[in-house]
Design a protein around this motif. Structure first.
Motif, PDB file in Angstrom:
ATOM      1  N   PHE A   9       0.864  -1.182   0.000  1.00 18.51           N
ATOM      2  CA  PHE A   9       0.000   0.000   0.000  1.00 18.51           C
ATOM      3  C   PHE A   9       0.899   1.231   0.000  1.00 18.51           C
ATOM      4  O   PHE A   9       1.831   1.323   0.791  1.00 18.51           O
ATOM      5  CB  PHE A   9      -0.906   0.018   1.234  1.00 18.51           C
ATOM      6  CG  PHE A   9      -1.821   1.204   1.291  1.00 18.51           C
ATOM      7  CD1 PHE A   9      -3.109   1.133   0.773  1.00 18.51           C
ATOM      8  CD2 PHE A   9      -1.404   2.403   1.846  1.00 18.51           C
ATOM      9  CE1 PHE A   9      -3.950   2.232   0.811  1.00 18.51           C
ATOM     10  CE2 PHE A   9      -2.237   3.506   1.890  1.00 18.51           C
ATOM     11  CZ  PHE A   9      -3.516   3.417   1.369  1.00 18.51           C
ATOM     12  N   THR A  52      -0.963   3.403  -4.940  1.00 16.00           N
ATOM     13  CA  THR A  52      -1.867   2.269  -5.057  1.00 16.00           C
ATOM     14  C   THR A  52      -3.167   2.686  -5.732  1.00 16.00           C
ATOM     15  O   THR A  52      -3.849   3.605  -5.259  1.00 16.00           O
ATOM     16  CB  THR A  52      -2.177   1.675  -3.669  1.00 16.00           C
ATOM     17  OG1 THR A  52      -0.957   1.328  -3.019  1.00 16.00           O
ATOM     18  CG2 THR A  52      -3.047   0.430  -3.801  1.00 16.00           C
ATOM     19  N   GLY A  93      -6.054  -1.247  -2.540  1.00 15.58           N
ATOM     20  CA  GLY A  93      -5.141  -2.247  -2.009  1.00 15.58           C
ATOM     21  C   GLY A  93      -5.898  -3.438  -1.435  1.00 15.58           C
ATOM     22  O   GLY A  93      -7.086  -3.659  -1.709  1.00 15.58           O
ATOM     23  N   GLU A 144       0.943  -3.006  -7.140  1.00 16.52           N
ATOM     24  CA  GLU A 144       1.572  -3.137  -5.823  1.00 16.52           C
ATOM     25  C   GLU A 144       1.946  -4.582  -5.488  1.00 16.52           C
ATOM     26  O   GLU A 144       2.005  -4.970  -4.326  1.00 16.52           O
ATOM     27  CB  GLU A 144       0.628  -2.577  -4.754  1.00 16.52           C
ATOM     28  CG  GLU A 144       0.308  -1.102  -4.918  1.00 16.52           C
ATOM     29  CD  GLU A 144       1.476  -0.186  -4.594  1.00 16.52           C
ATOM     30  OE1 GLU A 144       2.628  -0.664  -4.486  1.00 16.52           O
ATOM     31  OE2 GLU A 144       1.241   1.022  -4.423  1.00 16.52           O
TER      32      GLU A 144
END
Length: 260
Positions: free
Chosen positions: A10, A14, A48, A126
């Protein structure tokens, strides 16, 4: 015991789900001047690795803070759909999970947490394990997704809740993405060989949310991390959001616990 992180990174970069704002993070105190470092964050919650609470799609549903911690931890099965060749835009249903049961000898039991591995976590911005395959459009817009029959099967099997390594537990063309990206919707119809209106009628919009959440069958979205290390097995699994009173969703840490 081995503890594996099945969460994605995160950061301020993100990406959030379609039509949601992503995070804004800034330093409000610096060590050099204030003798302490401090940050401020502003964000929607569907960013996320996060847990959707029942109230996200059901007004009478429980909020994140009302979900008991023991209910968020338990026995889970990790179903690898990627090895079945399921790819861009494709659909999965009960038949895939029952085939998985036959091939592995495992079974999705009542009160299990069901973890769905599509392999699309590799395309997420991510994906801290390996960022070499990042493809934001493919991740959010082309990942495979379930049929209505699968959502009904989840209820019939008595699954406690779910987790998925994709941008949504629903097929992207059964979300707002279908209207936001009509070009991709056209490609999806060509790939599936059927009209999206036929596959996903209006009353079934986001069926994994609307049908399941009134039964407390909620889900983690954007799972990833070390998920490839736990495929096709039964594990102990936990989701750890903060105790967010009134929260409709929450950032969370998703963790697998493996006996050595």
């Amino acid at each position: 015991m081995r503890v594996l992180d099945l969460s994605q990174d995160f950061s301020m970069h993100t990406p959030a789900f379609a039509s949601y704002d992503g995070p804004s993070i800034k330093w409000v105190k610096r060590l050099a001047f204030d003798k302490v470092g401090g940050q401020e964050i502003t964000s929607t919650l569907h960013v996320g690795t996060h847990l959707d609470g029942p109230v996200h799609f059901w007004s009478a549903g429980r909020t994140i803070g009302e979900l008991p911690l023991p209910w968020l931890v338990g026995s889970a099965v990790v179903v690898d759909l990627e090895r079945m060749g399921i790819g861009d835009y494709q659909l999965y249903g009960p038949e895939h999970f029952e085939r998985w049961e036959r091939e592995t000898g495992l079974r999705v039991e009542r009160d299990d947490i069901l973890i769905i591995h599509t392999g699309y976590h590799r395309f997420y911005n991510e994906n801290w394990v390996d960022r070499s395959q990042v493809d934001e459009t493919r991740y959010f817009v082309r990942h495979p997704g379930p049929t209505r029959e699968f959502a009904e099967w989840v209820l019939d099997r008595g699954v406690r809740w779910l987790a998925v390594d994709a941008g949504s537990a629903d097929h992207p063309m059964n979300t707002v993405i279908r209207k936001i990206r009509p070009d991709e919707a056209e490609d999806a119809e060509a790939a599936l060989g059927r009209s999206l209106d036929e596959l996903f009628p209006r009353q079934d919009l986001q069926i994994m949310h609307t049908l399941l959440f009134p039964h407390d069958v909620i889900h983690i979205e954007n799972l990833g991390g070390q998920i490839d290390e736990v495929l096709d097995r039964r594990i102990q699994f936990g989701c750890f959001p903060w105790k967010f009173v009134g929260g409709e969703a929450a950032f969370c840490r998703a963790v697998a616990f493996l006996e050595e």
